[in-house]
Each structure stands twice: as structure tokens, then as C-alpha cells.
Design an enzyme around this catalytic site. Structure first.
Site, short mmCIF file in Angstrom:
data_model
loop_
_atom_site.label_atom_id
_atom_site.label_comp_id
_atom_site.label_asym_id
_atom_site.label_seq_id
_atom_site.Cartn_x
_atom_site.Cartn_y
_atom_site.Cartn_z
N LYS A 81 0.87 -1.04 0.07
CA LYS A 81 0.11 0.06 0.11
C LYS A 81 0.80 1.24 0.05
CE LYS A 81 -3.74 2.15 2.63
NZ LYS A 81 -4.73 1.77 3.69
N SER A 156 -9.63 1.91 2.76
CA SER A 156 -8.83 2.59 2.06
C SER A 156 -7.76 1.66 1.50
CB SER A 156 -7.91 3.49 2.78
OG SER A 156 -7.20 3.15 3.80
N SER A 180 -9.86 -0.55 7.05
CA SER A 180 -9.28 -0.35 5.79
C SER A 180 -8.63 -1.53 5.09
CB SER A 180 -8.09 0.73 5.70
OG SER A 180 -9.03 2.18 5.48
N1 GLN Z 1 -12.93 4.15 6.35
C1 GLN Z 1 -12.40 4.62 7.47
C2 GLN Z 1 -11.99 5.96 7.54
O1 GLN Z 1 -12.26 6.65 6.38
C3 GLN Z 1 -11.39 3.75 7.90
C4 GLN Z 1 -10.14 4.08 7.14
C5 GLN Z 1 -8.86 3.14 7.60
O2 GLN Z 1 -9.17 2.22 8.16
N2 GLN Z 1 -7.77 3.68 7.18
O3 GLN Z 1 -11.39 6.61 8.38
#
Ligand code: GLN
Length: 492
Positions: A81, A156, A180
Site C-alpha cells: 500500500k 482505503s 481499511s
Molecule cells: N473508512 C475509515 C475511514 O475513512 C477507515 C479508514 C482506515 O481504516 N484507514 O477513516
């Protein structure tokens, strides 16, 4: 032989490199070729350098020829990532503000992967600074779901999940702050593990919300996820939250089945808004595991319904502080030619996208003098209550079974104008994040229209093994993990 390389497990690929039946170069070429066919369409990569991939593979082959011992991931491509630092390789976090940034050092997990013999396979697309649930917040391009390119892959870590699902890479690393790794794994039909907070070093992971961030593996099977987890887990003195008792997973343990395992289901928490097909899938898995010898019981997570509100105070508060460092002075973009303040403002104004700005505003507000007690401090107290709910549930149950998301993958654009609807997608993944306990998304079934459904297992601290063991039992009992998206088959 190379035609089938993409179908092999990471475990088998590594074994074949060690015993000499395949070369690391052959494997790297096969995955590069597949990636070349699908990645433009899916938007999975922000940076991919075939030359350095092939050079790394040749180095593994040379090591084998000279008789040096090879690591557990010898010759296995692992996609990374784009918020994890690799020395000298662009690391943008999906943001314009880091467009030209090349870190001068390797993240701890990268050092470990190199030691394990893995081939670092490109930087995967992600939501900007890991903020999002659909990958539409990448400043560069969205990622598309390999099962239906009109739909989102989740976020994400959408690039990491999609690339594994599309067979472009056998393994990938993502990061999970509020879901994410798990949510994109569920949307793409792969395994995604969020380890216990502190099990994997955050050194070299670009910080979003430091009290929640964890790096975790994405793979097509529980055993492969365990293999990758094993290669990155463990104490690192450079991360002060790293847990000394963090431990890897013994692959043999995963084959032990679920006999006698007590599976807790938080029935009350599963009401409103849960898609009926996901509910039905959960019931099916529960019954299936019971047939394999697990016992089922109801558990309560009475404070879980406050998790979203709690998370969306704590995570933006930490983000607003962490992101203060992007001021045009030390990293990445610098814009504006006026005074210092003008430079800060122009750089941040141009460099950050809408969602990141929204979080900075929310977080700065929650931390401001007059509101700190009412928002941030209160959220911390509720976080403690949520953590206690889990401790209590684990007094009775060995693992909890619940959904990862309330709905199957949604369409691109469906939630972009409604941040609250986007945030609500995280309702089932966030409680485990706030509690710091390990949680796993595994391929559980499919909707009638053929979209993957992932379900979530949540475990006791440092007990990643039981999560992977239950997921492994379901892999054997069903065919949910064996299907591949049509796009991946067509490219074969
Ligand atoms: N969807 C969540 C957010 O927008 C989690 C994102 C993540 O785990 N990095 O914060």
C-alpha cells in the site's frame, strides 16, 4: 508451467522457489504480465517498476544458486500500500501533497519482507492518507472492484485488495485504522487481517490516526495471510506501542478445525441497516461452523453503537495533528511564493483533497480548547467502554462473528456526496479498531448477483491464530474462497 503461476498459493510459490522447481524470475515475469493486462482498468497501482522487480527476483535466484538459505517468502511478490515507506520509491499516500516524495528509509515491515525473501511488487492505490471506504478519495484515480468494475473495491486499501483478488499479486500489505484492510478484503472476496494493535510495527507507515493504525496482510487464503503476518509480526523498538508478546501463527494450528471453539454473535448489534443477504450468509456460516463442532452463543456489545461517533472524533483529531507536518517545508509539495504563512496555506490548500481537509477541520475543532472535554475526552471515555464490552464478551467466547460491512460493494459515485453514508459503512469494523483487538475478514459467500460477501471474526489480543483457524475451517467447508472474478479468469 508459468500459465498457472497466478493460481498458486504464496506458500506453494515460495516452496517451489526453495526447491528449485521454479525461479523467482519466472514468477515475477508471470505476475508482471498479468498485472499489465488488468491494472490499468482496475487502477490498482500508483507505482510499478518492472525493472526493480525483476532485479530483486534475479537476486533471489542468485542466492539460491550460491546455496544460501532462502526465506519463507522467497520469490513471492508482495504488493505494498502506498502509505508504507520503501527507501527511494515514490510513496504518495494517494495524495498530491506527497507526489514527489521518496522516503530515505524502509518501513520495518519492508525490512522484514526483504529478509523473508519477498519481492516488493509495486505501490498500490489507496484513499488519500488512508481516509475513505471506497478508494474514490485517491488523488490520482479510483480503484475498481475486480468482481464488477462499476463497483468500488472498498477502502482505503482498495488497491491492495483488488490486486490480490484479480490475481495480479499473490499477497499485499494494507493498513487498517477503522476497517481499511477488512472492508476492502470483504468487498473483493479475499482474506484481510487487522492484527492486534501493536503486533506489527508502525515504523515507516505514514501516520493517519496513530492510536488505531495497524499494517495487515491481504491474501487469497488463511494460510497465505498467516504466512505474510508471520513475516512482519514482532517487537520493534522504533515503535513505542509495539507489543513484546506479539507472536506469529503456526500453520499447523490452522488445520485443527473448530471443534469446541465458542463463537459469540453480537445479535443485538446486527439489526438496523444490515443487508438481508449478508444476514443470511452469516446464519449460514454460523450453522456451518456449528456442524464442524463449534458452539455458538449470544454476546452483547452494548456500546458498539457509539463506535462511529467515537471513531470520527478520535481519528480526525489524531489526523489533524499528524498531518500538520505537511507544510511545504520538509516533504513533498511546496507552493505559493508569498510569505511563510502564505506558503503553508497554498501548499495545504492545493495538496490536500476534500476528505482530508474535512477530517483536519473536524479534528482541529474537536481538539480546540473550549471543546476538548465535550468531544475528544468524551470520545476517549466511550472508547474505554467499548474496549470493556469486548473484554466481557471474551469471558464467554473465543471469537466473535459479525459482518464486515452492512452492504455488499456499492457503485462508484453512490456515496461520494454523502460523507455520513460513507462513514456508516464502517459500523461493524470500527469497534474492534477502537478496542485494539485483532479482526479478520474472510470470504464467506456470494450475493445472488455474484458479489463477494466477507464476514468478520474478532479475537482476543494477540490471538490472531484462532481467527485464521476459524477462517481456514470455513475455507474447507465451503467454496467461497475458491471462486475467482471473471476478469481474472479472462486474463489467464
Ligand atoms: N473508512 C475509515 C475511514 O475513512 C477507515 C479508514 C482506515 O481504516 N484507514 O477513516
Amino acid at each position: 508451467m508459468s500459465a498457472s503461476v497466478h493460481k498458486e498459493t504464496a506458500e506453494d510459490l515460495a516452496r517451489s522457489v526453495r526447491d528449485g522447481s521454479r525461479s523467482a524470475s519466472e514468477i515475477a515475469r508471470a505476475f508482471l504480465e498479468r498485472t499489465g493486462r488488468t491494472s490499468d482498468r482496475l487502477g490498482t497501482y500508483l507505482h510499478l517498476d518492472p525493472e526493480s522487480i525483476l532485479a530483486a527476483a534475479t537476486a533471489v535466484d542468485d542466492r539460491r544458486k550460491s546455496g544460501e538459505p532462502l526465506g519463507p517468502l522467497a520469490g513471492v511478490p508482495v504488493a505494498i500500500k502506498d502509505n508504507i515507506c520503501i527507501r527511494g520509491v515514490p510513496t504518495t499516500c494517494g495524495s498530491r501533497i506527497l507526489e514527489a516524495y521518496r522516503p530515505p528509509y524502509d518501513a520495518h515491515v519492508i525490512t522484514r519482507l526483504r529478509q523473508a525473501g519477498a519481492i516488493l511488487f509495486g505501490k498500490t492505490n489507496c484513499d488519500e492518507f488512508a481516509m475513505g471506504s471506497s478508494n474514490e478519495n485517491s488523488a490520482y484515480k479510483p480503484v475498481r472492484n475486480p468482481w464488477d468494475p462499476e463497483r468500488v473495491p472498498g477502502g482505503s486499501s482498495g488497491g491492495s485488495a483488488a490486486t490480490v483478488a484479480a490475481r495480479e499479486a499473490p499477497l499485499a500489505l494494507g493498513s487498517d485504522t477503522g476497517g481499511s484492510v477488512r472492508q476492502p478484503a470483504a468487498f473483493c472476496g479475499v482474506v484481510g487481517l487487522k492484527p492486534t494493535y501493536g503486533s506489527v510495527s508502525r515504523y515507516g507507515l505514514v501516520a493517519f490516526a496513530s492510536s488505531l493504525d495497524q499494517i495487515g496482510p491481504l491474501a487469497r487464503s488463511a494460510r497465505d495471510a498467516a504466512l505474510l503476518f508471520d513475516s512482519i509480526v514482532g517487537r520493534d523498538p522504533r515503535d513505542m506501542t509495539s507489543r513484546p508478546e506479539a507472536k506469529g501463527v503456526d500453520l499447523e494450528e490452522l488445520e485443527r478445525g473448530v471443534k469446541g471453539i465458542r463463537i459469540g454473535i453480537p445479535g443485538q448489534f446486527l439489526g438496523e441497516g444490515l443487508d438481508p443477504e449478508i444476514r443470511a450468509c452469516l446464519d449460514q456460516v454460523r450453522d456451518g461452523l456449528a456442524r464442524e463442532g463449534a458452539t455458538e452463543l449470544d454476546v452483547a456489545l452494548p456500546h458498539a453503537r457509539y463506535a462511529i461517533a467515537t471513531y470520527y472524533l478520535i481519528a480526525p483529531a489524531e489526523a489533524s495533528s499528524n498531518l500538520a507536518r505537511y507544510d511545504g517545508v520538509r516533504y513533498g509539495l511546496r507552493a505559493g511564493n508569498g510569505d511563510l504563512r502564505g506558503m503553508y496555506e497554498t501548499t495545504r490548500g492545493l495538496g490536500f483533497g476534500r476528505e482530508v481537509k474535512r477530517r483536519i477541520l473536524l479534528g482541529t475543532y474537536a481538539l480546540s480548547a473550549g471543546y476538548y472535554d465535550a468531544y475528544y475526552l468524551r470520545a476517549q471515555k466511550v472508547r474505554t467502554l467499548i474496549r470493556r464490552d469486548f473484554t466481557e464478551a471474551f469471558g464467554k467466547a473465543d471469537v466473535l462473528l459479525l459482518p464486515v460491512t452492512p452492504t455488499p460493494p456499492f457503485r462508484l459515485g453512490e456515496k461520494t456526496e454523502d460523507p455520513l453514508a460513507m462513514y456508516l459503512n464502517d459500523i461493524y469494523s470500527i469497534p474492534a479498531s477502537l478496542a485494539g483487538v485483532p479482526a479478520l475478514s474472510f470470504p464467506a459467500g456470494f450475493t445472488k448477483s455474484g458479489l463477494p460477501i466477507g464476514l468478520q471474526l474478532v479475537g482476543k489480543p494477540v490471538d490472531e491464530t484462532t481467527l485464521l483457524r476459524v477462517a481456514r475451517a470455513w475455507e474447507k467447508a465451503s467454496d467461497a474462497a475458491r471462486r475467482a472474478p471473471a476478469l481474472a479468469e479472462a486474463a489467464a
